[in-house]
Write a protein that holds these residues in place. Sequence first.
Motif, PDB file in Angstrom:
ATOM      1  N   TYR A 166      80.562  31.098 -32.831  1.00 18.11           N
ATOM      2  CA  TYR A 166      80.201  30.141 -31.780  1.00 18.11           C
ATOM      3  C   TYR A 166      78.703  29.891 -31.834  1.00 18.11           C
ATOM      4  O   TYR A 166      77.921  30.826 -32.030  1.00 18.11           O
ATOM      5  N   ASP A 167      78.317  28.632 -31.705  1.00 14.77           N
ATOM      6  CA  ASP A 167      76.912  28.349 -31.403  1.00 14.77           C
ATOM      7  C   ASP A 167      76.812  27.046 -30.626  1.00 14.77           C
ATOM      8  O   ASP A 167      77.680  26.173 -30.722  1.00 14.77           O
ATOM      9  N   ASN A 168      75.770  26.956 -29.831  1.00  9.41           N
ATOM     10  CA  ASN A 168      75.486  25.758 -29.052  1.00  9.41           C
ATOM     11  C   ASN A 168      74.177  25.181 -29.583  1.00  9.41           C
ATOM     12  O   ASN A 168      73.107  25.710 -29.289  1.00  9.41           O
ATOM     13  N   PRO A 169      74.242  24.106 -30.385  1.00  5.78           N
ATOM     14  CA  PRO A 169      73.038  23.589 -31.039  1.00  5.78           C
ATOM     15  C   PRO A 169      72.061  22.872 -30.117  1.00  5.78           C
ATOM     16  O   PRO A 169      70.978  22.498 -30.552  1.00  5.78           O
ATOM     17  N   ARG A 170      72.453  22.672 -28.872  1.00  6.42           N
ATOM     18  CA  ARG A 170      71.568  22.056 -27.881  1.00  6.42           C
ATOM     19  C   ARG A 170      71.111  20.665 -28.332  1.00  6.42           C
ATOM     20  O   ARG A 170      71.521  20.151 -29.342  1.00  6.42           O
ATOM     21  N   GLY A 171      70.270  20.081 -27.536  1.00 10.61           N
ATOM     22  CA  GLY A 171      69.746  18.762 -27.876  1.00 10.61           C
ATOM     23  C   GLY A 171      70.714  17.649 -27.530  1.00 10.61           C
ATOM     24  O   GLY A 171      71.806  17.868 -27.018  1.00 10.61           O
ATOM     25  N   MET A 172      70.296  16.437 -27.837  1.00  9.75           N
ATOM     26  CA  MET A 172      71.072  15.253 -27.475  1.00  9.75           C
ATOM     27  C   MET A 172      72.101  14.924 -28.563  1.00  9.75           C
ATOM     28  O   MET A 172      72.049  13.883 -29.216  1.00  9.75           O
ATOM     29  N   ILE A 173      73.038  15.844 -28.749  1.00 15.03           N
ATOM     30  CA  ILE A 173      74.120  15.614 -29.703  1.00 15.03           C
ATOM     31  C   ILE A 173      75.425  15.561 -28.912  1.00 15.03           C
ATOM     32  O   ILE A 173      75.757  16.514 -28.212  1.00 15.03           O
ATOM     33  N   PRO A 174      76.174  14.471 -28.998  1.00 16.73           N
ATOM     34  CA  PRO A 174      77.447  14.414 -28.269  1.00 16.73           C
ATOM     35  C   PRO A 174      78.358  15.580 -28.679  1.00 16.73           C
ATOM     36  O   PRO A 174      78.440  15.931 -29.860  1.00 16.73           O
ATOM     37  N   THR A 175      79.027  16.161 -27.703  1.00 14.59           N
ATOM     38  CA  THR A 175      79.879  17.307 -28.011  1.00 14.59           C
ATOM     39  C   THR A 175      80.989  16.938 -28.992  1.00 14.59           C
ATOM     40  O   THR A 175      81.393  17.762 -29.807  1.00 14.59           O
ATOM     41  N   TRP A 176      81.470  15.691 -28.948  1.00 16.78           N
ATOM     42  CA  TRP A 176      82.543  15.304 -29.874  1.00 16.78           C
ATOM     43  C   TRP A 176      82.043  15.317 -31.317  1.00 16.78           C
ATOM     44  O   TRP A 176      82.808  15.619 -32.235  1.00 16.78           O
ATOM     45  N   VAL A 177      80.747  15.015 -31.513  1.00 14.04           N
ATOM     46  CA  VAL A 177      80.187  15.058 -32.869  1.00 14.04           C
ATOM     47  C   VAL A 177      80.135  16.502 -33.365  1.00 14.04           C
ATOM     48  O   VAL A 177      80.490  16.797 -34.515  1.00 14.04           O
ATOM     49  N   ILE A 178      79.715  17.413 -32.495  1.00 12.55           N
ATOM     50  CA  ILE A 178      79.644  18.826 -32.873  1.00 12.55           C
ATOM     51  C   ILE A 178      81.029  19.363 -33.204  1.00 12.55           C
ATOM     52  O   ILE A 178      81.233  20.040 -34.218  1.00 12.55           O
ATOM     53  N   ASN A 179      81.988  19.056 -32.355  1.00 16.50           N
ATOM     54  CA  ASN A 179      83.347  19.558 -32.585  1.00 16.50           C
ATOM     55  C   ASN A 179      83.979  18.932 -33.820  1.00 16.50           C
ATOM     56  O   ASN A 179      84.722  19.594 -34.556  1.00 16.50           O
ATOM     57  N   TRP A 180      83.678  17.665 -34.090  1.00 13.80           N
ATOM     58  CA  TRP A 180      84.185  17.015 -35.306  1.00 13.80           C
ATOM     59  C   TRP A 180      83.575  17.667 -36.544  1.00 13.80           C
ATOM     60  O   TRP A 180      84.267  17.916 -37.536  1.00 13.80           O
ATOM     61  N   ALA A 181      82.275  17.961 -36.491  1.00 14.98           N
ATOM     62  CA  ALA A 181      81.599  18.558 -37.643  1.00 14.98           C
ATOM     63  C   ALA A 181      82.169  19.929 -37.975  1.00 14.98           C
ATOM     64  O   ALA A 181      82.218  20.330 -39.145  1.00 14.98           O
ATOM     65  N   ALA A 182      82.602  20.662 -36.948  1.00 11.82           N
ATOM     66  CA  ALA A 182      83.156  21.998 -37.189  1.00 11.82           C
ATOM     67  C   ALA A 182      84.415  21.936 -38.039  1.00 11.82           C
ATOM     68  O   ALA A 182      84.695  22.848 -38.822  1.00 11.82           O
ATOM     69  N   LYS A 183      85.162  20.842 -37.908  1.00 12.24           N
ATOM     70  CA  LYS A 183      86.437  20.744 -38.631  1.00 12.24           C
ATOM     71  C   LYS A 183      86.224  20.727 -40.142  1.00 12.24           C
ATOM     72  O   LYS A 183      87.032  21.256 -40.900  1.00 12.24           O
TER      73      LYS A 183
END
Length: 209
Positions: A166-183
């Motif tokens: 788990y990590d929370n990259p912080r900043g102005m990144i939409p959560t859907w982008v972060i979750n998509w990148a994890a895939k």
Amino acid sequence: MFSDEEFERYLKELDDPDLSEFEFFTESTGVKIYRRYNKTSGLYDYKTMGGIDVPAETCFAVYTDLQYRKTWDSYVKELYEFKENDRNGVYWRVAFPFPLSNRDYVFVRETREYDRNGKHIYVCLGRSAEFPSKKEKSGVVRVNDFLQSMIITSDGNGTKAFMHYYDNPRGMIPTWVINWAAKSGIPGFLDKMVIACKSYDNYLASKKR
């Protein structure tokens, strides 16, 4: 840094992973990934399990060799171990794609090895920690909510592995982008790691020249 109870809890997950709050996310090359939603951050933590076609001792050595990591992981900008006030820490700066700022991590990491039920098991636990000497840098976003565990043993031929991340990259990144990148990011990391494992003997040999 980590209690005996924490190590024991992760040891159990290798053969009997606790997926009671997790949902199936994706599968890649025999590795299954599950995720759990965090209502506070809007992000997920992940549990990954499956087989890797390399020897367990090589897999663990590559995973914990930070100098080697810098040769095969193109996202690494800085990565090194340090010691401060009798505590061992790791500093890790990661390149993010333009126009996003780089992220960095400061964390503690501990490894242990166990012999259980005829198996030799390697465990590496890491999580965010504060060190006075590691101040935040201009233009780099500090990730201060991070954990990663890796448990490895032989499956007879290759490696049986379990990872919790788990990590929370912080900043102005939409959560859907972060979750998509994890895939794609988690399977992509595992694929690169397999390649790195198969080249590890050559790397060690080159250092002796």
